[in-house]
Design an enzyme around this catalytic site. Sequence first.
Site, PDB file in Angstrom:
ATOM      1  N   THR A 228       0.832  -1.202   0.000  1.00 55.00           N
ATOM      2  CA  THR A 228       0.000   0.000   0.000  1.00 55.00           C
ATOM      3  C   THR A 228       0.866   1.252   0.000  1.00 55.00           C
ATOM      4  O   THR A 228       0.566   2.231  -0.695  1.00 55.00           O
ATOM      5  CB  THR A 228      -0.945  -0.017   1.216  1.00 55.00           C
ATOM      6  OG1 THR A 228      -1.915  -1.060   1.028  1.00 55.00           O
ATOM      7  CG2 THR A 228      -1.668   1.300   1.387  1.00 55.00           C
TER       8      THR A 228
ATOM      9  N   HIS B   9      -4.700   8.478  -0.488  1.00 61.84           N
ATOM     10  CA  HIS B   9      -5.379   7.466   0.326  1.00 61.84           C
ATOM     11  C   HIS B   9      -5.871   6.343  -0.570  1.00 61.84           C
ATOM     12  O   HIS B   9      -6.547   6.588  -1.572  1.00 61.84           O
ATOM     13  CB  HIS B   9      -6.534   8.096   1.104  1.00 61.84           C
ATOM     14  CG  HIS B   9      -6.097   9.173   2.038  1.00 61.84           C
ATOM     15  ND1 HIS B   9      -5.512   8.910   3.255  1.00 61.84           N
ATOM     16  CD2 HIS B   9      -6.099  10.523   1.903  1.00 61.84           C
ATOM     17  CE1 HIS B   9      -5.193  10.044   3.848  1.00 61.84           C
ATOM     18  NE2 HIS B   9      -5.538  11.044   3.048  1.00 61.84           N
TER      19      HIS B   9
ATOM     20  N   HIS C 224      -0.532 -10.854  -0.203  1.00 61.03           N
ATOM     21  CA  HIS C 224       0.747 -10.160  -0.340  1.00 61.03           C
ATOM     22  C   HIS C 224       1.556 -10.980  -1.343  1.00 61.03           C
ATOM     23  O   HIS C 224       2.306 -11.892  -0.991  1.00 61.03           O
ATOM     24  CB  HIS C 224       1.481 -10.089   0.999  1.00 61.03           C
ATOM     25  CG  HIS C 224       2.889  -9.583   0.887  1.00 61.03           C
ATOM     26  ND1 HIS C 224       3.197  -8.347   0.369  1.00 61.03           N
ATOM     27  CD2 HIS C 224       4.078 -10.160   1.206  1.00 61.03           C
ATOM     28  CE1 HIS C 224       4.508  -8.186   0.384  1.00 61.03           C
ATOM     29  NE2 HIS C 224       5.065  -9.278   0.882  1.00 61.03           N
TER      30      HIS C 224
END
Length: 315
Positions: free
Chosen positions: A151, A170, A177
Amino acid sequence: MDEKKRKVTVVGAGAVGSTFAYALAQSGYADEIAITDMNKNFAEGQALDLVQGLPFLPQVDIHAGDKTDYADSDIVVVTAGAKQQSGETRIDLLKRNASIITGIAKDIAESGCSGVMLIVSNPVDILTRAALKASGWERGRVIGSGTVLDTARFRYTLSKECGVDARNIHGYILGEHGDSEFAAWSMTSVAGRRIDEYCSGGVCSSGPHFDKAKILEEVRNSAYHIIDYKGSTYFAVGLALTRIAGAILRNEHSILSVSMTLDGEFGLKDVCLSVPCIVGRSGAERVIESDLPADEQAALEASAKRLKEAFTEMN
């Protein structure tokens, strides 16, 4: 009356574990950091290297430790794992690492630790689920580092595209993952405006119609590029782990894309993957659910299917 010390035990003193300990020491979040490793001399050396920098750090007690440190730890961060041997298959390596992680998880649980177990070893989603099963703890207390770093890579990549500070982007990378992770574009915004709307004004470097697939590919492949250049990744990983640890130690109730075993959220059950979670003193306290558009829900389900199959194969 003395306040309880905020204690973190790091299991595995290699590049990731030691870099995390270094970043955590600089953050001031922890009062005590114990570093453990199968090679006790190596753990001693890493701890000694760090403590000699104490005059430049916030007040913190850093030392080499062992399994007895688990009991009073607020967080036990597991970075240990085996390296692939010549001729070893992916599934055989996974089984070896699962054996290591489940053994550690049982030791942590048996110590009477009342804190949080944070799994970092890869494949993190599968090993987090294995650790949860071995520990017998409630699911929110055994979490994985998940896509918190992915992220961050996503936000950094978008910041270059949008010409905006990465801290003001954002959005989340969700799912595994790994190769089946995906960008939740429906959740991605700048200054409260959906990313598509923000870029429609021509303020982004690629114009109003930027290449989303290219951005996701860059995020997915960034670790591979770093490994090609220098052999492994650990700086940004250490910072990501410090962010998670800070949210737990300071009871921030921050929303982070940690890996958690789902129990009906997003229509999924008995699978561990990354979704937005409220993270505080007791770990992942709640999943933030939302109605994903059909393509993103399909991507999440595909990621879950892949992880379930790998977990079944491992067992």
